[in-house]
Design an enzyme around this catalytic site. Structure first.
Site, short mmCIF file in Angstrom:
data_model
loop_
_atom_site.label_atom_id
_atom_site.label_comp_id
_atom_site.label_asym_id
_atom_site.label_seq_id
_atom_site.Cartn_x
_atom_site.Cartn_y
_atom_site.Cartn_z
N THR A 4 -19.48 7.05 14.16
CA THR A 4 -18.25 7.80 13.96
C THR A 4 -18.54 9.26 13.72
O THR A 4 -19.62 9.63 13.22
CB THR A 4 -17.43 7.24 12.78
OG1 THR A 4 -16.18 7.92 12.71
CG2 THR A 4 -18.16 7.44 11.46
N SER A 53 -19.29 -1.70 4.66
CA SER A 53 -18.71 -0.63 3.85
C SER A 53 -18.04 -1.09 2.57
O SER A 53 -17.89 -0.30 1.64
CB SER A 53 -17.70 0.17 4.68
OG SER A 53 -16.61 -0.66 5.07
N LYS A 91 -17.68 -17.01 21.59
CA LYS A 91 -18.20 -16.23 20.47
C LYS A 91 -18.73 -17.18 19.41
O LYS A 91 -18.30 -18.33 19.30
CB LYS A 91 -17.12 -15.33 19.87
CG LYS A 91 -15.97 -16.05 19.20
CD LYS A 91 -15.00 -15.06 18.58
CE LYS A 91 -13.86 -15.74 17.82
NZ LYS A 91 -12.95 -16.48 18.72
N ARG A 120 0.83 -1.20 0.00
CA ARG A 120 0.00 0.00 0.00
C ARG A 120 0.87 1.25 0.00
O ARG A 120 1.81 1.37 0.78
CB ARG A 120 -0.94 -0.01 1.21
CG ARG A 120 -1.82 -1.24 1.24
CD ARG A 120 -2.82 -1.21 2.37
NE ARG A 120 -3.61 -2.44 2.38
CZ ARG A 120 -4.82 -2.56 2.88
NH1 ARG A 120 -5.40 -1.51 3.42
NH2 ARG A 120 -5.47 -3.71 2.86
N THR A 126 -6.11 9.93 26.27
CA THR A 126 -6.36 11.37 26.28
C THR A 126 -7.61 11.68 25.47
O THR A 126 -7.82 11.12 24.40
CB THR A 126 -5.15 12.12 25.70
OG1 THR A 126 -4.00 11.84 26.51
CG2 THR A 126 -5.38 13.62 25.68
N LYS A 159 -16.67 10.45 9.41
CA LYS A 159 -17.11 10.20 8.03
C LYS A 159 -18.15 11.24 7.64
O LYS A 159 -17.78 12.35 7.27
CB LYS A 159 -17.60 8.75 7.90
CG LYS A 159 -16.44 7.77 8.04
CD LYS A 159 -16.86 6.33 7.85
CE LYS A 159 -15.68 5.39 7.76
NZ LYS A 159 -14.80 5.37 8.94
N THR A 164 -8.41 -6.10 3.58
CA THR A 164 -9.64 -5.34 3.75
C THR A 164 -10.82 -6.09 3.14
O THR A 164 -11.93 -6.07 3.68
CB THR A 164 -9.50 -3.95 3.11
OG1 THR A 164 -8.34 -3.31 3.65
CG2 THR A 164 -10.71 -3.10 3.38
N HIS A 212 -21.07 3.74 8.82
CA HIS A 212 -21.22 4.21 7.43
C HIS A 212 -22.64 4.66 7.13
O HIS A 212 -23.02 4.76 5.96
CB HIS A 212 -20.78 3.11 6.47
CG HIS A 212 -19.30 2.90 6.46
ND1 HIS A 212 -18.45 3.65 5.66
CD2 HIS A 212 -18.52 2.07 7.17
CE1 HIS A 212 -17.20 3.26 5.88
NE2 HIS A 212 -17.21 2.31 6.79
#
Length: 407
Positions: A245, A189, A156, A21, A278, A248, A363, A217
């Protein structure tokens, strides 16, 4: 071990597989979204149009958002000065959390430094709060959700993507008395498909499970006030925890969860990813608060966004390209080979001034490499025309077309 050799081997694998990348150095132009300047490796500059950004509505350039941030800097300075527990909770953070709780119709919200951290910290902490918790996770959940479930330890279950029947089978197989949570997304996404929110909420009610929905998204872009797909579908009140988020559609930075006051208080009190980090700079919190508030009454902007996405998809389909269309604003074009995907991205940038980053493994699964376009309401008709002409030229008149077809 020869450490240098191991580093060389690891990076060579990425290059050989076409998965290495590279960063594209750009500078966004204030007030001119989605335009930017690309600094080439040789130092020369070129004007480009960004077609792969997550600032879906251009709110990162909105004058009221910028003004709120500038005012907060003038009043409060740069950083927050500490964690939320130690001097890092300001009036700006409180205002933002109140705005987010109101957005989702929940009693409270908790802001983190990113939605990734919000997912990871919350999901990994829930088993401390609910001993023996079994988490049922969609197979295509975001890496942050996978990491949070993994780090929390315990049981899980992975259900096949959007497969409610498989989820039911898994729920039926477990102890009815065991605490349970179903974790899934509203919009996935990479493919742009929707999660079956109502059906999963029905199962959760039947089996006594909590629900955890990632709306990253979707927030800002769906629903009457931009609260996401759950709001659009009338399901928001049935969800126990909603993740979102601020980086976006809201165009700023940070992430959050919204839930009952008790749930938020427990996560706040137990999650290391919240306790030991922080807090957001006050200016970021102020800008995000303004953006969330503005988008609560921006239905026309949302409608324009969806109309632009439909236009781009219709025109790409008109070229006969392998478009993955599930009805959302995300526009993935399947390429299926990492090297070819990188080639096509490079040619769009270098020859046509169009920036669309290749999406490769990990991804997305190997063999599903793609270009992922994200139209915005600020992409003009001329921008769309240029994109369509460029894709037509590159896809139809180079060897890439034959290579992709045979892949």
């Amino acid at each position: 071990m020869t450490y240098e050799a191991a580093l060389d081997a690891a990076m060579t694998r990425l290059h050989d597989e076409g998965r290495y990348r590279t960063f594209i150095d750009i500078e966004r132009k204030q007030g001119q979204f989605p335009k930017a300047v690309w600094r080439r490796p040789d130092g020369t500059l070129r004007d480009i149009t960004v077609w792969c950004g997550n600032d879906y509505l251009g709110m990162g350039q909105h004058p009221e958002v910028l003004a709120a941030m500038q005012d907060a800097i003038a009043r409060s300075g740069a950083g927050s000065g500490g964690t939320r527990n130690i001097s890092g909770t300001t009036l700006h953070h409180r205002a933002l959390e109140a705005e987010l709780a109101d957005l989702h119709g929940k009693e409270a919200a908790l802001v983190f430094t990113s939605a990734y951290i919000a997912n990871d910290a919350t999901l990994s902490t829930l088993r401390t709060i609910f001993p023996g918790l079994i988490i049922y996770s969609d197979a295509l959940n975001h890496a942050s959700m996978i990491e949070g479930v993994r780090r929390g330890g315990g049981e899980k279950r992975i259900f096949r993507h959007n497969d409610v029947a498989h989820l039911r089978t898994l729920l039926q197989a477990d102890d009815p008395a065991a605490p349970k949570m179903i974790a899934f997304e509203s919009i996935y996404s990479m493919d742009g498909d929707f999660g079956p929110i109502a059906a999963i909420c029905d199962l959760a009610a039947e089996f006594g499970a909590l629900t955890y929905l990632d709306e990253v998204h979707a927030v800002g872009m769906y629903g009457q006030r931009g609260a996401g797909v759950a709001e659009r579908d009338g399901q928001m009140a049935r969800l126990d925890i909603i993740n979102g988020t601020l980086a976006k559609a809201y165009g700023v930075f940070g992430g959050y969860v919204a839930a009952s006051a008790k749930m938020v208080d427990a996560v706040r009190s137990y999650a290391p990813g919240f306790i030991f980090t922080t807090s957001l700079p006050p200016a970021i919190a102020a800008g995000a608060t303004t953006s969330v508030n503005l988008l609560k009454s921006a239905q026309e902007l949302r409608e324009t966004h969806q109309a632009t996405a439909r236009t781009v998809k219709m025109r790409l389909k008109g070229l006969g390209l392998p478009l993955m269309d599930h009805g959302s604003h995300i526009v993935p074009v399947h390429v299926g080979n990492p090297i070819h995907c990188r080639m096509l991205s490079d040619m769009l940038l270098e020859q046509h001034g169009i920036y669309a980053q290749p999406i490769n493994f990990p991804t997305v699964p190997r063999g599903t490499e793609r270009l992922r376009f994200t139209p915005s309401p600020l992409h003009r008709a001329t921008d769309i025309d240029h994109l369509i002409r460029s894709m037509d030229e590159l896809w139809g008149h180079c060897a890439l077309n034959r290579a992709v077809t045979s892949a």
